[in-house]
Design a protein around this motif. Structure first.
Motif, PDB file in Angstrom:
ATOM      1  N   UNK A 135      84.741 -57.198  66.719  1.00  0.00           N
ATOM      2  CA  UNK A 135      84.216 -56.830  68.130  1.00  0.00           C
ATOM      3  C   UNK A 135      84.438 -57.705  69.275  1.00  0.00           C
ATOM      4  N   UNK A 136      84.505 -57.172  70.202  1.00  0.00           N
ATOM      5  CA  UNK A 136      84.649 -58.180  71.590  1.00  0.00           C
ATOM      6  C   UNK A 136      84.008 -59.542  71.494  1.00  0.00           C
ATOM      7  N   UNK A 137      82.632 -59.460  70.971  1.00  0.00           N
ATOM      8  CA  UNK A 137      82.004 -60.537  71.062  1.00  0.00           C
ATOM      9  C   UNK A 137      82.185 -61.492  70.214  1.00  0.00           C
ATOM     10  N   UNK A 138      83.060 -61.481  69.193  1.00  0.00           N
ATOM     11  CA  UNK A 138      83.680 -62.211  68.298  1.00  0.00           C
ATOM     12  C   UNK A 138      84.643 -63.234  69.183  1.00  0.00           C
ATOM     13  N   UNK A 139      84.436 -64.600  68.882  1.00  0.00           N
ATOM     14  CA  UNK A 139      85.354 -65.334  69.581  1.00  0.00           C
ATOM     15  C   UNK A 139      86.579 -65.093  69.250  1.00  0.00           C
ATOM     16  N   UNK A 140      87.432 -65.409  70.396  1.00  0.00           N
ATOM     17  CA  UNK A 140      88.779 -65.285  70.211  1.00  0.00           C
ATOM     18  C   UNK A 140      89.459 -66.059  69.004  1.00  0.00           C
ATOM     19  N   UNK A 158      77.325 -58.520  68.717  1.00  0.00           N
ATOM     20  CA  UNK A 158      78.521 -57.932  67.820  1.00  0.00           C
ATOM     21  C   UNK A 158      78.013 -56.800  67.170  1.00  0.00           C
ATOM     22  N   UNK A 159      76.923 -56.796  66.849  1.00  0.00           N
ATOM     23  CA  UNK A 159      76.293 -55.745  65.917  1.00  0.00           C
ATOM     24  C   UNK A 159      75.906 -54.376  67.084  1.00  0.00           C
ATOM     25  N   UNK A 160      75.551 -54.764  68.268  1.00  0.00           N
ATOM     26  CA  UNK A 160      75.369 -53.884  69.156  1.00  0.00           C
ATOM     27  C   UNK A 160      76.685 -53.050  69.415  1.00  0.00           C
ATOM     28  N   UNK A 161      77.680 -53.771  69.607  1.00  0.00           N
ATOM     29  CA  UNK A 161      79.173 -53.188  70.000  1.00  0.00           C
ATOM     30  C   UNK A 161      79.469 -52.552  68.645  1.00  0.00           C
ATOM     31  N   UNK A 162      79.529 -53.086  67.404  1.00  0.00           N
ATOM     32  CA  UNK A 162      80.017 -52.250  66.378  1.00  0.00           C
ATOM     33  C   UNK A 162      79.043 -51.137  66.266  1.00  0.00           C
ATOM     34  N   UNK A 163      77.890 -50.931  66.142  1.00  0.00           N
ATOM     35  CA  UNK A 163      77.021 -49.888  66.173  1.00  0.00           C
ATOM     36  C   UNK A 163      77.332 -48.707  67.215  1.00  0.00           C
ATOM     37  N   UNK A 164      77.934 -49.214  68.438  1.00  0.00           N
ATOM     38  CA  UNK A 164      78.382 -48.342  69.473  1.00  0.00           C
ATOM     39  C   UNK A 164      79.816 -47.605  68.831  1.00  0.00           C
TER      40      UNK A 164
END
Ligand SMILES: C[S@@+](CC[C@H](N)C(=O)[O-])C[C@H]1O[C@@H](n2cnc3c(N)ncnc32)[C@H](O)[C@@H]1O
Length: 204
Positions: free
Chosen positions: A177-182, A30-36
């Motif tokens: 972020x996409x990695x958060x569960x739906x 989640x952090x990787x995605x949000x930082x991107x």
């Protein structure tokens, strides 16, 4: 990393990917995605990671080239480049410890979560308390122009919290972020370009 219980989660891409890459939590992604997306953490930054255990976000911050101070109620196995403080983010004593390691931070991130009761409204209100505690700390230790990221379980207070935090940041947004569960109730507040209280109350 504890094994996911539901069969659905055992097939979870991020869970297995975290295991493969040596991250202590799937939350690392989640952090990787949000930082991107938001460019919150840069090389050389001093990052305060609140609610940090088991340490996935701290690992990622170190990979980004940041120096990390991590805080949690629970112990955390050591990570090179991370100073760990065991404490409650609601306590004044914890704030004193944070300031004694470093007076100012470029970024404050908070993934703290209350113990889940299963009652949506209770979990939401406890999560709001954690958001406000993290923000209280950020208002004291975040550098002007710094960035703030905090998790909240959504509910009736979400918009009120957003209104409270919003004036303190040049850029502000709720993001999932996409990695958060739906099916997850979690959402992240992203604030960039922190303004100190005197700027907020006397300029705006
Ligand atoms: C979802 S986990 C954080 C996962 C972490 N970001 C990672 O990537 O490994 C939430 C953490 O918040 C911590 N926490 C909850 N309430 C807290 C409080 N009042 N003070 C400090 N930590 C707290 C919990 O102990 C738990 O370790």
């Amino acid at each position: 990393m504890p094994k996911p219980r539901r069969s659905q989660d055992r097939q979870d891409y991020y869970y297995w990917e975290a295991k493969k890459r040596g991250y202590r939590s799937r939350a690392a992604f989640k952090l990787i995605q949000m930082n991107k997306t938001f460019k919150l953490i840069r090389e050389g930054d001093k990052v305060l990671d609140l609610g940090a255990t088991p340490g996935g976000w701290s690992q990622v911050c170190v990979e980004f080239g940041a120096e990390v101070v991590a805080v949690d109620l629970n112990p955390m196995r050591p990570i090179e480049g991370v100073t760990f403080i065991r404490g409650d983010i609601n306590d004044e004593e914890t704030l004193d410890k944070i300031k004694s390691v470093c007076k100012e931070y470029d970024v404050v991130i908070c993934d703290a979560a209350p113990k889940i009761t299963g009652h949506w409204s209770i979990d939401h209100l406890r999560s709001v308390e954690l958001v406000l505690s993290a923000f209280r700390i950020a208002k004291i230790v975040l550098k002007p122009g710094g960035n703030f990221l905090v998790k909240m379980f959504q509910g009736e207070e979400s918009q009120r919290v957003f209104r409270e935090l919003k004036p303190f940041f040049r850029f502000k947004k709720f993001h999932s972020p996409p990695a958060s569960r739906k099916r997850s109730a979690e959402i992240y507040f992203v604030g960039k370009g922190f303004k100190r209280a005197k700027e907020v109350f006397f300029v705006e």
